[in-house]
Design a protein around this motif. Structure first.
Motif, PDB file in Angstrom:
ATOM      1  N   GLN A 123       0.823  -1.206   0.000  1.00  0.00           N
ATOM      2  CA  GLN A 123       0.000   0.000   0.000  1.00  0.00           C
ATOM      3  C   GLN A 123       0.864   1.265   0.000  1.00  0.00           C
ATOM      4  O   GLN A 123       0.401   2.337  -0.368  1.00  0.00           O
ATOM      5  CB  GLN A 123      -0.869  -0.038   1.267  1.00  0.00           C
ATOM      6  CG  GLN A 123      -2.164   0.726   1.194  1.00  0.00           C
ATOM      7  CD  GLN A 123      -3.053   0.263   0.057  1.00  0.00           C
ATOM      8  OE1 GLN A 123      -3.047  -0.906  -0.317  1.00  0.00           O
ATOM      9  NE2 GLN A 123      -3.800   1.190  -0.509  1.00  0.00           N
ATOM     10  N   PHE A 124       2.139   1.107   0.398  1.00  0.00           N
ATOM     11  CA  PHE A 124       2.988   2.274   0.655  1.00  0.00           C
ATOM     12  C   PHE A 124       3.217   3.115  -0.597  1.00  0.00           C
ATOM     13  O   PHE A 124       3.276   4.336  -0.533  1.00  0.00           O
ATOM     14  CB  PHE A 124       4.331   1.806   1.225  1.00  0.00           C
ATOM     15  CG  PHE A 124       5.195   2.927   1.697  1.00  0.00           C
ATOM     16  CD1 PHE A 124       4.887   3.607   2.859  1.00  0.00           C
ATOM     17  CD2 PHE A 124       6.307   3.327   0.976  1.00  0.00           C
ATOM     18  CE1 PHE A 124       5.670   4.645   3.311  1.00  0.00           C
ATOM     19  CE2 PHE A 124       7.099   4.373   1.419  1.00  0.00           C
ATOM     20  CZ  PHE A 124       6.776   5.025   2.586  1.00  0.00           C
ATOM     21  N   ALA A 125       3.364   2.445  -1.749  1.00  0.00           N
ATOM     22  CA  ALA A 125       3.672   3.186  -2.979  1.00  0.00           C
ATOM     23  C   ALA A 125       2.443   3.893  -3.548  1.00  0.00           C
ATOM     24  O   ALA A 125       2.547   4.602  -4.543  1.00  0.00           O
ATOM     25  CB  ALA A 125       4.273   2.254  -4.015  1.00  0.00           C
ATOM     26  N   GLN A 126       1.281   3.692  -2.921  1.00  0.00           N
ATOM     27  CA  GLN A 126       0.078   4.399  -3.381  1.00  0.00           C
ATOM     28  C   GLN A 126       0.124   5.846  -2.888  1.00  0.00           C
ATOM     29  O   GLN A 126       0.792   6.144  -1.906  1.00  0.00           O
ATOM     30  CB  GLN A 126      -1.174   3.703  -2.835  1.00  0.00           C
ATOM     31  CG  GLN A 126      -1.372   2.289  -3.354  1.00  0.00           C
ATOM     32  CD  GLN A 126      -1.404   2.248  -4.868  1.00  0.00           C
ATOM     33  OE1 GLN A 126      -2.109   3.020  -5.496  1.00  0.00           O
ATOM     34  NE2 GLN A 126      -0.612   1.361  -5.454  1.00  0.00           N
ATOM     35  N   PRO A 127      -0.597   6.755  -3.574  1.00  0.00           N
ATOM     36  CA  PRO A 127      -0.594   8.147  -3.107  1.00  0.00           C
ATOM     37  C   PRO A 127      -1.176   8.265  -1.700  1.00  0.00           C
ATOM     38  O   PRO A 127      -2.164   7.598  -1.372  1.00  0.00           O
ATOM     39  CB  PRO A 127      -1.487   8.863  -4.116  1.00  0.00           C
ATOM     40  CG  PRO A 127      -1.541   7.984  -5.289  1.00  0.00           C
ATOM     41  CD  PRO A 127      -1.341   6.600  -4.815  1.00  0.00           C
ATOM     42  N   GLY A 128      -0.546   9.097  -0.885  1.00  0.00           N
ATOM     43  CA  GLY A 128      -1.028   9.310   0.468  1.00  0.00           C
ATOM     44  C   GLY A 128      -1.375  10.767   0.700  1.00  0.00           C
ATOM     45  O   GLY A 128      -1.245  11.597  -0.199  1.00  0.00           O
ATOM     46  N   TRP A 129      -1.782  11.093   1.906  1.00  0.00           N
ATOM     47  CA  TRP A 129      -2.172  12.460   2.258  1.00  0.00           C
ATOM     48  C   TRP A 129      -3.217  12.977   1.286  1.00  0.00           C
ATOM     49  O   TRP A 129      -3.081  14.042   0.717  1.00  0.00           O
ATOM     50  CB  TRP A 129      -0.969  13.404   2.291  1.00  0.00           C
ATOM     51  CG  TRP A 129      -0.057  13.171   3.442  1.00  0.00           C
ATOM     52  CD1 TRP A 129       1.083  12.433   3.438  1.00  0.00           C
ATOM     53  CD2 TRP A 129      -0.204  13.652   4.771  1.00  0.00           C
ATOM     54  NE1 TRP A 129       1.640  12.420   4.678  1.00  0.00           N
ATOM     55  CE2 TRP A 129       0.874  13.168   5.518  1.00  0.00           C
ATOM     56  CE3 TRP A 129      -1.170  14.448   5.419  1.00  0.00           C
ATOM     57  CZ2 TRP A 129       1.031  13.449   6.877  1.00  0.00           C
ATOM     58  CZ3 TRP A 129      -0.990  14.722   6.752  1.00  0.00           C
ATOM     59  CH2 TRP A 129       0.098  14.230   7.477  1.00  0.00           C
ATOM     60  N   PHE A 130      -4.266  12.200   1.057  1.00  0.00           N
ATOM     61  CA  PHE A 130      -5.353  12.576   0.146  1.00  0.00           C
ATOM     62  C   PHE A 130      -4.825  12.845  -1.255  1.00  0.00           C
ATOM     63  O   PHE A 130      -5.164  13.850  -1.885  1.00  0.00           O
ATOM     64  CB  PHE A 130      -6.113  13.799   0.679  1.00  0.00           C
ATOM     65  CG  PHE A 130      -6.546  13.665   2.105  1.00  0.00           C
ATOM     66  CD1 PHE A 130      -7.602  12.841   2.451  1.00  0.00           C
ATOM     67  CD2 PHE A 130      -5.881  14.338   3.108  1.00  0.00           C
ATOM     68  CE1 PHE A 130      -7.990  12.701   3.763  1.00  0.00           C
ATOM     69  CE2 PHE A 130      -6.259  14.200   4.426  1.00  0.00           C
ATOM     70  CZ  PHE A 130      -7.318  13.376   4.755  1.00  0.00           C
ATOM     71  N   GLY A 131      -3.939  11.958  -1.714  1.00  0.00           N
ATOM     72  CA  GLY A 131      -3.443  12.074  -3.087  1.00  0.00           C
ATOM     73  C   GLY A 131      -2.412  13.156  -3.299  1.00  0.00           C
ATOM     74  O   GLY A 131      -2.269  13.667  -4.408  1.00  0.00           O
TER      75      GLY A 131
END
Lengths: 166, 516
Positions: B68-76
């Motif tokens: 999941q880490f490589a997915q965008p974080g902080w609301f994209g």
């Protein structure tokens, strides 16, 4: 219809103020033209339905920042700007450059206007404090927080460069 | 439930660590006596930069455990993929070496203010964030953080008019360029209705990108082209580099440049390559030619290196023009190789010129081989790497860039021509780099005594830069694998994934055999 007329009127005032800002040779006149630009921008925001941003524009830019500008100009007792050979060269090269750029962008916007979609305002609270707060503290939380580093750097820069050398 | 999870904090861990150390430096500064040396603060910020690298290793460990880490974080807002991790390792390392250089330099220049180190750390926050941001609004703020801190640092030699000129020029032209970038963002928002790079990429891939999107990309390229000093937006470079403190030039010619190239890669490869190929081609050819021919005429070493950095931005853009995955990985690798050799070159200049920046003309270097053999030897390594002699980072970086350009399937003739221009330019470039080596070894010294012995910090910086230059030139496999993985993250849709990983690392041993 009324909206369009108002938009054109304030848009013209805004551009005229900006051009006057550049043409004036005394900094205080330029600063006062900037007030005109800021105020007419606030009205354009209002026409777009962004009430909160319009209010902030008046309070922060046309109010606080302009007062600071005027104070600094008065305190420094800044004189008229001088015309040098360099500024004449900049004028000769700059004016056609700006005209070409403005014409290109204008032409693009006119020809490309078909591709621009129309924006429908989905929520009833668009432009209100509540909606802006939700954007600012949820979707744009990280940019909002990281701006504090930016401001800190700006303050530090002012201190470092303005400090008297011992 | 709190929408912000631990994983989100891990995604910005290097930035958090750097900011914390920056604040510690700021708070510790008033505790020291006004006229005292700020070396202690330098050591704290060095610890900060190293902790940021450690934080990146923490990110690597986390990404191995959690897909999941490589997915965008902080609301994209941020995306910490292999691409970002490469720059998260590179940029704090550059800052660490520049802090090491500053330890000696600040004392020699009698600069007594701790904000210097805090500004380097905060600037690094901006650069690191630029490489992982996938939202144009966040990119803009990160870009401003990195730029404004470098504007201030450029003007740090307060008693020197050249330094003030450098800061003002950099600030005015930089703000001008930022305005172009912002206008591009606005037009892109008008076209696609989003400021997220991921959404923009999808929107432009499905619909026919109109004139507006091309104009938006061009305007953003102007803004970023200024930051990477690519022609025709390069005019500021020599003046700014000449006036700014030498350790800061080492930083700003590599760190913000690497970060801006990271943004340029993300932005350009989100939009379709067919639109901007000509623009990048022209920029690359102009940068290489103007940079190298400008460098030929310089007698000031800092100005010469400034023009050489314009030329290297041109070589990097050749990899952009290749516009395939091999090109991207070559570009990523080039930023690291260029950082190693250029920081090294400026480290020598910084040490040699310390105490008033006196000895910076080419003639001052005459006989350095006899006066200080070690210093001359390290500078020779960096110069040979900048030329692109085998067994150095510069050779492999150039080799990958040009082979990427030749292997590209789109626009083959134009790219062959670009490669020819690049090779001719490399030959021209070797003249002025070699001139410095010849002056050092073949000419009688103007002054007999040896330059002041280098402090431990400077020695460490020189050794690190030299080791990195040789390491990347001899065993580039790890850096290369990371850059190939990064390139794959940027172009998830291309089919040529398998071939790249097979060709790029295998070409490395071929190039390195003569050394072993």
């Amino acid at each position: 219809m009324v909206h369009q007329v108002l938009f054109i009127v304030f848009g013209l005032i805004c551009v005229a103020g900006a051009i006057n800002l550049l043409l004036q040779r005394h900094p205080i006149n330029s600063a006062l033209s900037l007030v005109v630009v800021m105020a007419s921008l606030a009205l354009i925001y209002l026409l777009l339905g962004a009430e909160f941003v319009a209010a902030i524009q008046v309070i922060v830019y046309a109010g606080a920042i302009m007062v600071l500008f005027v104070f600094v100009i008065m305190l420094l007792n800044a004189g008229e700007e001088e015309r040098t050979r360099g500024s004449r060269v900049a004028l000769i090269l700059g004016v056609p450059g700006v005209i070409i750029l403005a014409a290109t962008v204008g032409w693009l916007l006119v020809t490309g206007s078909g591709q621009l979609g129309s924006v429908t305002i989905a929520s009833s609270d668009f432009g209100e404090t509540h909606a802006i707060a939700r954007l600012l503290f949820k979707d744009f939380l990280l940019p909002f927080e990281i701006t504090s580093v930016l401001i800190l750097i700006a303050i530090m820069g002012a201190v470092v460069l303005g400090k008297r050398e011992s | 439930m709190n929408p912000i999870q631990t994983i989100d904090y891990i995604r910005i861990l290097p930035e958090l660590v750097l900011t914390a150390f920056g604040i510690v430096v700021m708070m510790a500064d008033p505790l020291l006596k006004p006229g005292a040396s700020r070396k202690g603060l330098g050591l704290i910020s060095l610890a900060g930069a190293i902790s940021a690298i450690a934080a990146t290793f923490c990110q690597i460990a986390w990404s191995a455990r959690d897909a999941q880490f490589a997915q965008p974080g902080w609301f994209g807002m941020v995306r910490v993929d292999s691409f970002a991790i490469f720059f998260h390792l590179l940029i704090p390392a550059i800052s660490a070496v520049c802090i090491l250089l500053s330890l000696e330099y600040l004392d020699a220049q009698n600069i007594r203010s701790g904000e210097y180190y805090a500004l380097i750390l905060f600037g690094t926050v901006g650069m690191v964030l630029m490489s992982s941001a996938v939202e144009l609004v966040l990119i803009f703020i990160a870009l401003e953080i990195s730029s404004i801190s470098t504007y201030i640092l450029a003007g740090y030699r307060r008693r020197n008019a050249g330094s003030a000129e450098s800061a003002i020029k950099y600030f005015l032209l930089g703000s001008f360029a930022t305005a172009f970038f912002l206008y591009g963002v606005a037009l892109m928002f008008g076209q696609t209705g989003s400021t997220s790079i991921l959404t923009i990429g999808k929107a432009l891939a499905t619909t026919d990108p109109g004139l507006l999107a091309i104009a938006a990309t061009a305007l953003m390229m102007i803004g970023l082209g200024f930051k990477v000093a690519a022609a025709p937006f390069h005019v500021w470079t020599p003046d700014v580099y000449e006036g700014a403190p030498a350790p800061i030039v080492a930083l700003m010619s590599t760190g913000p440049k690497a970060a801006a190239f990271a943004v340029l890669l993300r932005v350009l490869f989100a939009t379709q390559s067919a639109q901007w190929f000509t623009l990048v081609w022209i920029c690359a050819a102009l940068s290489m030619t103007l940079g190298n021919f400008g460098a030929l005429m310089q007698n000031n070493v800092k100005r010469m290196l400034a023009y050489s950095s314009i030329a290297h931005a041109g070589y990097l853009l050749v990899a952009f023009a290749a516009s395939n995955e091999i090109g991207i990985s070559a570009a990523i690798f080039y930023t690291a190789a260029y950082a190693a050799m250029n920081v090294g070159a400026f480290a020598v200049v910084s040490h040699f010129a310390a105490g008033g920046e006196r000895y910076i003309s080419v003639d001052d270097y005459s006989g350095l081989g006899r006066r200080s053999p070690l210093l001359a030897f390290t500078l020779t390594i960096f110069m040979l790497s900048l030329i692109g002699i085998p067994a150095t980072a510069g050779f492999l970086a150039k080799y990958y860039v040009f082979s990427a350009a030749l292997s590209a399937s789109a626009h083959p003739t134009a790219l062959v021509w670009l490669t020819v221009i690049g090779l001719v330019n490399s030959a021209v470039a070797s003249f002025y780099y070699l001139r410095l080596i010849v002056v050092m070894y073949m000419r009688e010294p103007l002054v007999a005594e040896a330059p002041a012995p280098a402090s431990i910090g400077t020695r460490l910086a020189l050794v690190l830069a030299a080791l990195a230059t040789i390491y990347l030139g001899v065993v580039p496999d790890r850096a290369l694998n990371l850059s190939v993985a990064g390139a794959r993250d940027l172009t998830p849709s291309t089919a040529a994934v398998g071939t790249v990983s097979a060709t790029a690392p295998s070409s490395a041993p071929v190039a390195t055999t003569p050394v072993k």
